[in-house]
Design a protein around this motif. Structure first.
Motif, PDB file in Angstrom:
ATOM      1  N   PHE A 200       0.878  -1.201   0.165  1.00 48.22           N
ATOM      2  CA  PHE A 200      -0.031   0.196   0.058  1.00 48.22           C
ATOM      3  C   PHE A 200       0.889   1.334  -0.101  1.00 48.22           C
ATOM      4  O   PHE A 200       0.749   2.098  -0.717  1.00 48.22           O
ATOM      5  CB  PHE A 200      -0.978   0.109   1.131  1.00 48.22           C
ATOM      6  N   LEU A 201       1.807   1.487   0.801  1.00 50.57           N
ATOM      7  CA  LEU A 201       2.656   2.481   0.848  1.00 50.57           C
ATOM      8  C   LEU A 201       3.522   2.358  -0.488  1.00 50.57           C
ATOM      9  O   LEU A 201       3.671   4.024  -0.821  1.00 50.57           O
ATOM     10  CB  LEU A 201       3.800   2.244   1.939  1.00 50.57           C
ATOM     11  N   LYS A 202       3.839   1.620  -1.044  1.00 52.65           N
ATOM     12  CA  LYS A 202       4.445   1.468  -2.432  1.00 52.65           C
ATOM     13  C   LYS A 202       3.582   2.108  -3.363  1.00 52.65           C
ATOM     14  O   LYS A 202       3.900   3.025  -4.174  1.00 52.65           O
ATOM     15  CB  LYS A 202       4.858   0.391  -2.891  1.00 52.65           C
ATOM     16  N   SER A 203       2.340   2.233  -3.423  1.00 52.28           N
ATOM     17  CA  SER A 203       1.338   2.401  -4.363  1.00 52.28           C
ATOM     18  C   SER A 203       1.118   3.897  -4.164  1.00 52.28           C
ATOM     19  O   SER A 203       0.905   4.623  -5.159  1.00 52.28           O
ATOM     20  CB  SER A 203       0.140   1.651  -4.206  1.00 52.28           C
ATOM     21  N   GLN A 204       1.502   4.392  -2.818  1.00 54.83           N
ATOM     22  CA  GLN A 204       1.299   6.012  -2.526  1.00 54.83           C
ATOM     23  C   GLN A 204       2.597   6.748  -2.870  1.00 54.83           C
ATOM     24  O   GLN A 204       2.697   7.965  -2.775  1.00 54.83           O
ATOM     25  CB  GLN A 204       1.079   6.057  -1.021  1.00 54.83           C
ATOM     26  N   ALA A 205       3.583   6.123  -3.038  1.00 52.87           N
ATOM     27  CA  ALA A 205       5.015   6.799  -3.192  1.00 52.87           C
ATOM     28  C   ALA A 205       5.015   7.427  -4.637  1.00 52.87           C
ATOM     29  O   ALA A 205       4.348   7.019  -5.375  1.00 52.87           O
ATOM     30  CB  ALA A 205       6.049   5.833  -3.202  1.00 52.87           C
ATOM     31  N   GLU A 206       5.651   8.256  -4.680  1.00 51.62           N
ATOM     32  CA  GLU A 206       5.804   9.218  -6.190  1.00 51.62           C
ATOM     33  C   GLU A 206       6.638   8.379  -7.143  1.00 51.62           C
ATOM     34  O   GLU A 206       5.983   8.223  -8.417  1.00 51.62           O
ATOM     35  CB  GLU A 206       6.848  10.487  -5.944  1.00 51.62           C
ATOM     36  N   ASP A 207       7.327   7.553  -6.739  1.00 47.12           N
ATOM     37  CA  ASP A 207       8.022   6.702  -7.775  1.00 47.12           C
ATOM     38  C   ASP A 207       7.409   5.107  -7.907  1.00 47.12           C
ATOM     39  O   ASP A 207       7.666   4.320  -8.682  1.00 47.12           O
ATOM     40  CB  ASP A 207       9.495   6.457  -7.531  1.00 47.12           C
ATOM     41  N   GLY A 208       6.408   4.801  -7.112  1.00 42.99           N
ATOM     42  CA  GLY A 208       5.673   3.637  -7.116  1.00 42.99           C
ATOM     43  C   GLY A 208       6.730   2.521  -6.352  1.00 42.99           C
ATOM     44  O   GLY A 208       6.243   1.375  -6.831  1.00 42.99           O
ATOM     45  N   GLU A 209       7.627   2.811  -6.060  1.00 40.86           N
ATOM     46  CA  GLU A 209       8.501   1.912  -5.505  1.00 40.86           C
ATOM     47  C   GLU A 209       9.198   2.137  -3.950  1.00 40.86           C
ATOM     48  O   GLU A 209       9.248   1.148  -3.401  1.00 40.86           O
ATOM     49  CB  GLU A 209       9.962   1.749  -6.309  1.00 40.86           C
ATOM     50  N   THR A 210       9.666   3.392  -3.595  1.00 41.90           N
ATOM     51  CA  THR A 210      10.368   3.548  -2.290  1.00 41.90           C
ATOM     52  C   THR A 210       9.281   3.817  -1.204  1.00 41.90           C
ATOM     53  O   THR A 210       8.507   4.284  -1.162  1.00 41.90           O
ATOM     54  CB  THR A 210      11.070   4.910  -2.487  1.00 41.90           C
ATOM     55  N   VAL A 211       9.746   2.851  -0.180  1.00 43.56           N
ATOM     56  CA  VAL A 211       9.102   2.858   0.955  1.00 43.56           C
ATOM     57  C   VAL A 211       9.686   3.680   2.173  1.00 43.56           C
ATOM     58  O   VAL A 211      10.952   3.347   2.400  1.00 43.56           O
ATOM     59  CB  VAL A 211       8.532   1.386   1.870  1.00 43.56           C
ATOM     60  N   THR A 212       9.330   4.753   2.540  1.00 48.01           N
ATOM     61  CA  THR A 212       9.985   5.760   3.407  1.00 48.01           C
ATOM     62  C   THR A 212       9.628   5.499   4.952  1.00 48.01           C
ATOM     63  O   THR A 212       8.582   4.989   5.100  1.00 48.01           O
ATOM     64  CB  THR A 212       9.986   7.167   3.043  1.00 48.01           C
ATOM     65  N   ASN A 213      10.460   6.099   5.689  1.00 51.40           N
ATOM     66  CA  ASN A 213      10.010   6.094   7.108  1.00 51.40           C
ATOM     67  C   ASN A 213       9.960   4.548   7.647  1.00 51.40           C
ATOM     68  O   ASN A 213       8.794   4.246   8.246  1.00 51.40           O
ATOM     69  CB  ASN A 213       9.082   6.899   7.466  1.00 51.40           C
ATOM     70  N   ILE A 214      10.888   3.500   7.480  1.00 55.50           N
ATOM     71  CA  ILE A 214      10.487   2.399   7.931  1.00 55.50           C
ATOM     72  C   ILE A 214      10.670   2.045   9.250  1.00 55.50           C
ATOM     73  O   ILE A 214      10.223   1.101   9.846  1.00 55.50           O
ATOM     74  CB  ILE A 214      11.362   1.225   6.912  1.00 55.50           C
ATOM     75  N   ASN A 215      11.415   3.017   9.932  1.00 55.83           N
ATOM     76  CA  ASN A 215      11.404   2.844  11.494  1.00 55.83           C
ATOM     77  C   ASN A 215      10.082   2.890  11.872  1.00 55.83           C
ATOM     78  O   ASN A 215       9.577   2.092  12.807  1.00 55.83           O
ATOM     79  CB  ASN A 215      12.144   4.132  12.104  1.00 55.83           C
TER      80      ASN A 215
END
Length: 484
Positions: A200-215
Motif C-alpha cells: 500500500f505504501l509503495k502505491s502511494q509513493a511518487e516513484d511507486g517503489e520507495t517505502v520511506t520511514n521504515i522505522n
C-alpha cells in the motif's frame, strides 16, 4: 527477492540515541542506600584522573582501590550530561571515557556513584557473581510512580524474590523456544499484514517503489506482533485507518520512550526541586498512566471473554493471557503490570533491531544475496516459514546476532553488587553500582571486515563492518539513500 530489494530502498534512521528500555533507565536512578563510596574513599576522591593514576584497561596496572580509580571530574560529568545532552550521546561518551580512563573507571551522576566497565572479561566476572535474583540499577522513579498510583511491579521493575517469582511464572510461557513456537501462526498473520501495508505504501509513493520511514513501519509491526502475544488480540496498527485507542497508546508509548531521557535527568534532581522543575516527572507519570489504561482495557476485555465462556460451560483455551488468568499464579494487578512492561520492553527493542538489520543488508548486497540464496535453497520461494524452519536458515540468526553486536539495543546494563567483589584490581564493597557498557564491549576487531561464510553443515558466522560509534547518534546514519 524483488520485494526485499524494494523495501530496502528506504531511509531507515534507527534512533541509536533512544537507547532502548533497560539501557535508558540505568544511568539516572537514585542511588540505593549504601551504594556510594566508603567514607575514607570519598575523602580521597576528587572525581578526577590524577597524574600517574593507573589504567584498568591493561596499561600501567589496575588501581588498588575505588578511590584511586580514574574517571571524569564530577563537575565535568554533570556539564557533559546535563548541559550537553549527554544521555542522547551515550555511545560517544562511552568511547571518549574508555579512551581517556581505560576499561574500568568511576563517575558521579548527582548523588549516584557508578563504576563503568568496558571489558568483556570483567563484565562476565560481575555477572557471574550474581545470585539467583540479581539486583539491577535502582529504579526509584518507577517504584515511586507505582506507589503513587497503587500499581504492582512487573518483571522489569520488580526486584529480589518478587522478580524471581514473576520470572518463574512467565518463563513457563514465553522464555522457552518450544513455548514461543505456538505463537508462530499469529505472528505470520501480522507479517502478512506488514507485507500488505508495504504494498500500500509503495502505491502511494511518487516513484511507486520507495517505502520511506521504515522505522515507523517496524515500530507499528513490532507493537502489533507483541500485543498479539500479550493481549491475544489485534490492535490494528498496520491498518490504513488505525483505531483511535491504538493511536492514543502509540502516543503514550512514544512519550514514554522520550521521557526515559527526561526521567534520567530527573533521577539526579532531588524531590524538593520538582515544584521548580515539574515537567519531567509530570510527563513520566502521564505516559505511564496512558500505558496502564490501555493495557487494563485489553486485559479486562479478555477476562470478560473468558468468564463468559466458562459460564456457558465451554472449554477455555488460549495463549499467554488466558494461561495467566487460569493459573492464578499472579494477581490481576500483577498481570496488568507485567503485560504493560513487557509490551513497553518488546516494541522498541524489536523495531530497533529490524531497522538496523535492513540497513546493514542494504549496505552489503553480497550478504543480502547470500541470505536470499539460503532461504530459497532451504525453504523455497513460496513456503511460509514456521518455528520449525528457524534452524534451517542459520545465516538469518547470524545476521541478527551481528546486528545486535554492532548496534546493541542497550548502551549498558546497571547492576548493584550484593557482596564484596574484586574486579579489575580494586575491591568493590557490596552495594557498588557497576554500569556494564555494552556498546563498548560489543565492538571489537571483527568490526573491521566483512564476511559471510558458511561451512558444509552450519553457518560459520557473519561479520559485517558497521559505521564507527561516533556515527551512531540520534540521526544514526546520514547521507545518501539506502539502495540495495
Amino acid at each position: 527477492m524483488a520485494l526485499l530489494e524494494r523495501i530496502l530502498k528506504a531511509r531507515p534512521s534507527p534512533a541509536a540515541g533512544r537507547s532502548g528500555l533497560l539501557g535508558a533507565r540505568d544511568a539516572g536512578q537514585p542511588r540505593p542506600a549504601g551504594s556510594g563510596l566508603p567514607a575514607r574513599a570519598r575523602a580521597e576522591d576528587k572525581g578526577a584522573r590524577r597524574p600517574g593514576a593507573s589504567q584498568a584497561g591493561g596499561r600501567a596496572g589496575a588501581p588498588r582501590s575505588l578511590a584511586a580509580m580514574p574517571g571524569p571530574r564530577t563537575l565535568a560529568n554533570l556539564v557533559e550530561f546535563f548541559g550537553k545532552d549527554g544521555f542522547g550521546r551515550i555511545h560517544e561518551i562511552q568511547q571518549k571515557h574508555t579512551r581517556d580512563y581505560g576499561k574500568i573507571f568511576k563517575s558521579h551522576f548527582g548523588p549516584q556513584f557508578v563504576v563503568s566497565v568496558a571489558d568483556r572479561d570483567l563484565v562476565a566476572q560481575v555477572l557471574r557473581a550474581e545470585g539467583a535474583s540479581p539486583q539491577r540499577a535502582n529504579m526509584g522513579s518507577w517504584r515511586e510512580y507505582r506507589d503513587l498510583r497503587g500499581r504492582a511491579a512487573g518483571l522489569i521493575s520488580a526486584e529480589g524474590e518478587q522478580w524471581l517469582k514473576m520470572r518463574s511464572v512467565l518463563r513457563q510461557r514465553i522464555l522457552k523456544p518450544k513455548d514461543v513456537a505456538i505463537f508462530a501462526g499469529e505472528i505470520n498473520q501480522v507479517i502478512a499484514d506488514l507485507i500488505k501495508r508495504i504494498y500500500f505504501l509503495k502505491s502511494q509513493a511518487e516513484d511507486g517503489e520507495t517505502v520511506t520511514n521504515i522505522n515507523d513501519l517496524f515500530f507499528k509491526y513490532s507493537m502489533e506482533g507483541v500485543a498479539t502475544i500479550l493481549y491475544e488480540s489485534r490492535l490494528g496498527c498496520l491498518e490504513n485507518s488505525v483505531p483511535q485507542s491504538t493511536v492514543d497508546y502509540i502516543e503514550a508509548l512514544a512519550l514514554m520512550f522520550c521521557s526515559f531521557k527526561t526521567s534520567m535527568y530527573a533521577g539526579a534532581i532531588p524531590r524538593w526541586l520538582r515544584p521548580l522543575i515539574p515537567k519531567p516527572w509530570q510527563q513520566f507519570c502521564r505516559s505511564w498512566d496512558g500505558l496502564f489504561k490501555f493495557s487494563q482495557i485489553h486485559v479486562d476485555n479478555k477476562l470478560r471473554d473468558i468468564r463468559c465462556r466458562m459460564e456457558r460451560g465451554q472449554r477455555v483455551r488460549g495463549g499467554l493471557l488466558t494461561c495467566l488468568f487460569l493459573s492464578q499464579e499472579l494477581t490481576l494487578e500483577e498481570i496488568y503490570a507485567n503485560v504493560t512492561e513487557m509490551l513497553l520492553a518488546g516494541v522498541d527493542t524489536t523495531s530497533f533491531t529490524l531497522s538496523w538489520a535492513v540497513h546493514l543488508l542494504a549496505r552489503h548486497p553480497d550478504v543480502q544475496q547470500a541470505l536470499y540464496r539460503e532461504i530459497v535453497r532451504n525453504l523455497g520461494k513460496r513456503h511460509v516459514p514456521t518455528a520449525a524452519d528457524v534452524p534451517k536458515v542459520p545465516l538469518v540468526r547470524a545476521l541478527l546476532k551481528e546486528t545486535l553486536r554492532l548496534f546493541p539495543v542497550l548502551p549498558g546494563n546497571g547492576r548493584v553488587t550484593q557482596e564484596d567483589l574484586v574486579v579489575g584490581g580494586p575491591s568493590w564493597p557490596s552495594a557498588t553500582m557497576p554500569h556494564l557498557m555494552r556498546m563498548r564491549t560489543s565492538l571489537g576487531p571483527r568490526s573491521s571486515g566483512l564476511s559471510a561464510g558458511c561451512g558444509k553443515e552450519t553457518c560459520a558466522g557473519l561479520t559485517i563492518s558497521g559505521p564507527s560509534p561516533s556515527a551512531m547518534g540520534l540521526e544514526a546514519v546520514s547521507g545518501g539513500g539506502l539502495q540495495s
